[in-house]
Design a protein around this motif. Structure first.
Motif, PDB file in Angstrom:
ATOM      1  N   GLN A 208     -12.970   4.289 118.054  1.00 39.50           N
ATOM      2  CA  GLN A 208     -12.147   4.436 116.851  1.00 39.50           C
ATOM      3  C   GLN A 208     -10.855   3.629 116.964  1.00 39.50           C
ATOM      4  O   GLN A 208     -10.417   2.992 115.993  1.00 39.50           O
ATOM      5  CB  GLN A 208     -11.831   5.924 116.606  1.00 39.50           C
ATOM      6  CG  GLN A 208     -13.036   6.848 116.600  1.00 39.50           C
ATOM      7  CD  GLN A 208     -14.224   6.310 115.827  1.00 39.50           C
ATOM      8  OE1 GLN A 208     -14.094   5.835 114.699  1.00 39.50           O
ATOM      9  NE2 GLN A 208     -15.400   6.379 116.439  1.00 39.50           N
ATOM     10  N   LYS A 209     -10.260   3.619 118.164  1.00 41.13           N
ATOM     11  CA  LYS A 209      -9.035   2.836 118.378  1.00 41.13           C
ATOM     12  C   LYS A 209      -9.329   1.346 118.228  1.00 41.13           C
ATOM     13  O   LYS A 209      -8.561   0.599 117.621  1.00 41.13           O
ATOM     14  CB  LYS A 209      -8.470   3.121 119.767  1.00 41.13           C
ATOM     15  CG  LYS A 209      -7.908   4.510 119.957  1.00 41.13           C
ATOM     16  CD  LYS A 209      -7.432   4.695 121.383  1.00 41.13           C
ATOM     17  CE  LYS A 209      -6.978   6.121 121.659  1.00 41.13           C
ATOM     18  NZ  LYS A 209      -6.585   6.312 123.076  1.00 41.13           N
ATOM     19  N   TYR A 210     -10.454   0.930 118.784  1.00 42.11           N
ATOM     20  CA  TYR A 210     -10.836  -0.493 118.732  1.00 42.11           C
ATOM     21  C   TYR A 210     -11.099  -0.937 117.295  1.00 42.11           C
ATOM     22  O   TYR A 210     -10.612  -1.985 116.862  1.00 42.11           O
ATOM     23  CB  TYR A 210     -12.077  -0.710 119.604  1.00 42.11           C
ATOM     24  CG  TYR A 210     -12.571  -2.128 119.638  1.00 42.11           C
ATOM     25  CD1 TYR A 210     -11.737  -3.173 120.029  1.00 42.11           C
ATOM     26  CD2 TYR A 210     -13.884  -2.431 119.274  1.00 42.11           C
ATOM     27  CE1 TYR A 210     -12.206  -4.483 120.064  1.00 42.11           C
ATOM     28  CE2 TYR A 210     -14.355  -3.743 119.311  1.00 42.11           C
ATOM     29  CZ  TYR A 210     -13.504  -4.759 119.702  1.00 42.11           C
ATOM     30  OH  TYR A 210     -13.968  -6.054 119.734  1.00 42.11           O
ATOM     31  N   LEU A 211     -11.832  -0.118 116.544  1.00 43.29           N
ATOM     32  CA  LEU A 211     -12.133  -0.457 115.150  1.00 43.29           C
ATOM     33  C   LEU A 211     -10.868  -0.491 114.305  1.00 43.29           C
ATOM     34  O   LEU A 211     -10.712  -1.352 113.429  1.00 43.29           O
ATOM     35  CB  LEU A 211     -13.129   0.551 114.568  1.00 43.29           C
ATOM     36  CG  LEU A 211     -14.555   0.504 115.136  1.00 43.29           C
ATOM     37  CD1 LEU A 211     -15.385   1.652 114.562  1.00 43.29           C
ATOM     38  CD2 LEU A 211     -15.212  -0.840 114.829  1.00 43.29           C
ATOM     39  N   ALA A 212      -9.957   0.461 114.564  1.00 48.52           N
ATOM     40  CA  ALA A 212      -8.695   0.499 113.815  1.00 48.52           C
ATOM     41  C   ALA A 212      -7.863  -0.746 114.110  1.00 48.52           C
ATOM     42  O   ALA A 212      -7.246  -1.331 113.199  1.00 48.52           O
ATOM     43  CB  ALA A 212      -7.912   1.758 114.190  1.00 48.52           C
ATOM     44  N   LYS A 217      -5.868  -6.068 112.310  1.00 47.43           N
ATOM     45  CA  LYS A 217      -5.660  -7.483 112.629  1.00 47.43           C
ATOM     46  C   LYS A 217      -6.432  -8.420 111.713  1.00 47.43           C
ATOM     47  O   LYS A 217      -5.902  -9.468 111.297  1.00 47.43           O
ATOM     48  CB  LYS A 217      -6.058  -7.726 114.083  1.00 47.43           C
ATOM     49  CG  LYS A 217      -5.710  -9.117 114.589  1.00 47.43           C
ATOM     50  CD  LYS A 217      -5.983  -9.236 116.083  1.00 47.43           C
ATOM     51  CE  LYS A 217      -5.562 -10.620 116.603  1.00 47.43           C
ATOM     52  NZ  LYS A 217      -5.804 -10.736 118.071  1.00 47.43           N
ATOM     53  N   TYR A 218      -7.677  -8.042 111.392  1.00 45.37           N
ATOM     54  CA  TYR A 218      -8.539  -8.962 110.654  1.00 45.37           C
ATOM     55  C   TYR A 218      -8.980  -8.469 109.269  1.00 45.37           C
ATOM     56  O   TYR A 218      -9.618  -9.215 108.529  1.00 45.37           O
ATOM     57  CB  TYR A 218      -9.811  -9.257 111.461  1.00 45.37           C
ATOM     58  CG  TYR A 218      -9.550  -9.830 112.828  1.00 45.37           C
ATOM     59  CD1 TYR A 218      -8.996 -11.101 112.991  1.00 45.37           C
ATOM     60  CD2 TYR A 218      -9.868  -9.093 113.971  1.00 45.37           C
ATOM     61  CE1 TYR A 218      -8.766 -11.626 114.252  1.00 45.37           C
ATOM     62  CE2 TYR A 218      -9.644  -9.615 115.240  1.00 45.37           C
ATOM     63  CZ  TYR A 218      -9.095 -10.873 115.374  1.00 45.37           C
ATOM     64  OH  TYR A 218      -8.866 -11.394 116.623  1.00 45.37           O
ATOM     65  N   ASP A 221     -12.799  -9.099 107.668  1.00 46.72           N
ATOM     66  CA  ASP A 221     -13.397 -10.359 108.139  1.00 46.72           C
ATOM     67  C   ASP A 221     -13.189 -10.538 109.632  1.00 46.72           C
ATOM     68  O   ASP A 221     -12.280 -11.259 110.082  1.00 46.72           O
ATOM     69  CB  ASP A 221     -12.802 -11.547 107.368  1.00 46.72           C
ATOM     70  CG  ASP A 221     -13.094 -11.471 105.892  1.00 46.72           C
ATOM     71  OD1 ASP A 221     -14.266 -11.234 105.539  1.00 46.72           O
ATOM     72  OD2 ASP A 221     -12.148 -11.627 105.091  1.00 46.72           O
ATOM     73  N   ILE A 222     -14.024  -9.889 110.413  1.00 46.83           N
ATOM     74  CA  ILE A 222     -13.944 -10.000 111.863  1.00 46.83           C
ATOM     75  C   ILE A 222     -14.490 -11.352 112.289  1.00 46.83           C
ATOM     76  O   ILE A 222     -15.610 -11.722 111.899  1.00 46.83           O
ATOM     77  CB  ILE A 222     -14.753  -8.869 112.539  1.00 46.83           C
ATOM     78  CG1 ILE A 222     -14.218  -7.500 112.102  1.00 46.83           C
ATOM     79  CG2 ILE A 222     -14.706  -9.004 114.055  1.00 46.83           C
ATOM     80  CD1 ILE A 222     -15.047  -6.331 112.599  1.00 46.83           C
ATOM     81  N   PRO A 223     -13.757 -12.119 113.088  1.00 39.65           N
ATOM     82  CA  PRO A 223     -14.223 -13.445 113.510  1.00 39.65           C
ATOM     83  C   PRO A 223     -15.528 -13.369 114.309  1.00 39.65           C
ATOM     84  O   PRO A 223     -15.799 -12.370 114.988  1.00 39.65           O
ATOM     85  CB  PRO A 223     -13.075 -13.953 114.391  1.00 39.65           C
ATOM     86  CG  PRO A 223     -11.884 -13.166 113.956  1.00 39.65           C
ATOM     87  CD  PRO A 223     -12.404 -11.820 113.573  1.00 39.65           C
ATOM     88  N   GLU A 224     -16.298 -14.436 114.239  1.00 40.99           N
ATOM     89  CA  GLU A 224     -17.597 -14.462 114.905  1.00 40.99           C
ATOM     90  C   GLU A 224     -17.475 -14.338 116.416  1.00 40.99           C
ATOM     91  O   GLU A 224     -18.314 -13.706 117.065  1.00 40.99           O
ATOM     92  CB  GLU A 224     -18.341 -15.756 114.546  1.00 40.99           C
ATOM     93  CG  GLU A 224     -19.767 -15.819 115.052  1.00 40.99           C
ATOM     94  CD  GLU A 224     -20.621 -14.648 114.573  1.00 40.99           C
ATOM     95  OE1 GLU A 224     -21.492 -14.202 115.344  1.00 40.99           O
ATOM     96  OE2 GLU A 224     -20.417 -14.191 113.428  1.00 40.99           O
ATOM     97  N   ASP A 225     -16.433 -14.921 117.013  1.00 43.06           N
ATOM     98  CA  ASP A 225     -16.291 -14.837 118.468  1.00 43.06           C
ATOM     99  C   ASP A 225     -16.012 -13.395 118.916  1.00 43.06           C
ATOM    100  O   ASP A 225     -16.458 -12.965 119.982  1.00 43.06           O
ATOM    101  CB  ASP A 225     -15.196 -15.778 118.962  1.00 43.06           C
ATOM    102  CG  ASP A 225     -13.822 -15.447 118.397  1.00 43.06           C
ATOM    103  OD1 ASP A 225     -13.747 -15.056 117.210  1.00 43.06           O
ATOM    104  OD2 ASP A 225     -12.826 -15.557 119.130  1.00 43.06           O
TER     105      ASP A 225
END
Length: 292
Positions: A208-212, A217-218, A221-225
């Motif tokens: 949950q922390k990571y997704l938040a 940040k993005y 639109d999460i970057p492909e890398d």
């Protein structure tokens, strides 16, 4: 043909070996034959409820090799049908929220009846009510293991692409959708789905922390890398996660039934898989913390 089969799957990355070589190809052929017949994915799901239930009914009675074999066959057929409904939905575009909820419920219902049957047989064999308590623990363990498996696999799909990850939803989003839903079957089942999702989120705080952090940040639109970095690490855990899927359960289940030693399956679910579940969650949480 292979290209068409792959197109009918959620993702080749999240499919285990037995699904790829057996269940999905058969499911694809049936799903393709059903296109244009008026038969919907939800109809297949509901029918699979009854087919899979045959195992629990037959295994309730004292050991019989024909009953054992027919019960095993019914679960294999029901699992093929479980493939058919999803593949048919993807091939035809006939998808619904209630369909996804029903799809998850079907498998849990088969196993609920099986656990009742096993508790009864063990109670008769050893003359103690304690096996009913064991069956309850087995059912709770199974539901939790299934929830974690579904969550991690759907999360992996979310990092493949927006399209593949459509089914991955936060409890916040589900709650907002329920708030504007009219009263009815969809809203009723969606409330259970909300509780289910909340339980998944509670067990995965680092996720949950990571997704938040990614959302902040993005945005959407999460970057492909970033997607690739997550999937590279997540793929390493998928073989262990697969041990808690139908294919991971069925081998031990079928062996236990054929040997008339259903206590083996009880120990497998309550002890072994709970340990595996704990290890997976610890490793996945550590992975998300390192990515964050």
């Amino acid at each position: 043909m292979k290209t068409e089969i792959v197109a009918s799957l959620k993702s080749i990355e999240t499919e285990n070996y037995l699904d790829r070589v057996f269940y999905r190809p058969i499911g694809f052929k049936i799903a393709k034959a059903l296109i244009g017949t008026g038969i919907t994915p939800n109809m297949i799901t509901i029918l699979s409820l009854f087919v899979g239930s045959v195992a629990g009914v037959l295994w309730y009675f004292p050991y019989s090799l024909p009953f054992a074999l027919v019960g095993i066959l019914s679960l294999i057929v029901a699992n093929i049908m479980d493939c058919v409904d999803g593949q048919l939905a993807r091939l035809t575009g006939i998808k619904s929220e209630i369909g996804r909820i029903l799809d998850g419920f079907a498998g849990d219902f088969w196993f609920l009846l099986i656990y009742i049957a096993f508790a009864h047989r063990l109670n008769v064999q050893f003359d103690t009510w304690l096996f009913w308590l064991a069956a309850l623990l087995m059912a709770i363990s199974h539901l939790n293991q299934a929830a974690i498996t579904d969550y991690y696999k759907t999360l992996h799909l979310f990092f493949i692409s927006k399209e593949k990850g459509k089914e991955f939803e936060s409890s916040e989003r589900i709650r907002a959708r329920i708030a504007i839903m009219p009263a009815g079957v969809n809203r009723f089942f969606s409330r259970f789905y909300l509780i289910y999702t909340l339980s998944q989120e509670k067990q995965t705080p680092e996720v949950q922390k990571y997704l938040a952090a990614l959302k902040e940040k993005y945005g959407e639109d999460i970057p492909e890398d970033v997607r690739l970095a997550f999937r590279t690490k997540s793929r390493q855990l998928l073989p262990m996660i697969d041990m808690m899927t139908f294919n991971g359960l069925s081998g031990i289940l079928f062996l236990s039934v054929l040997l008339n030693a259903v206590w083996i399956y009880l120990v497998w679910v309550i002890v072994i898989l709970n340990i595996i579940n704990k290890i997976i969650r610890l490793r996945h949480e550590k992975m998300c913390k390192s990515l964050g």
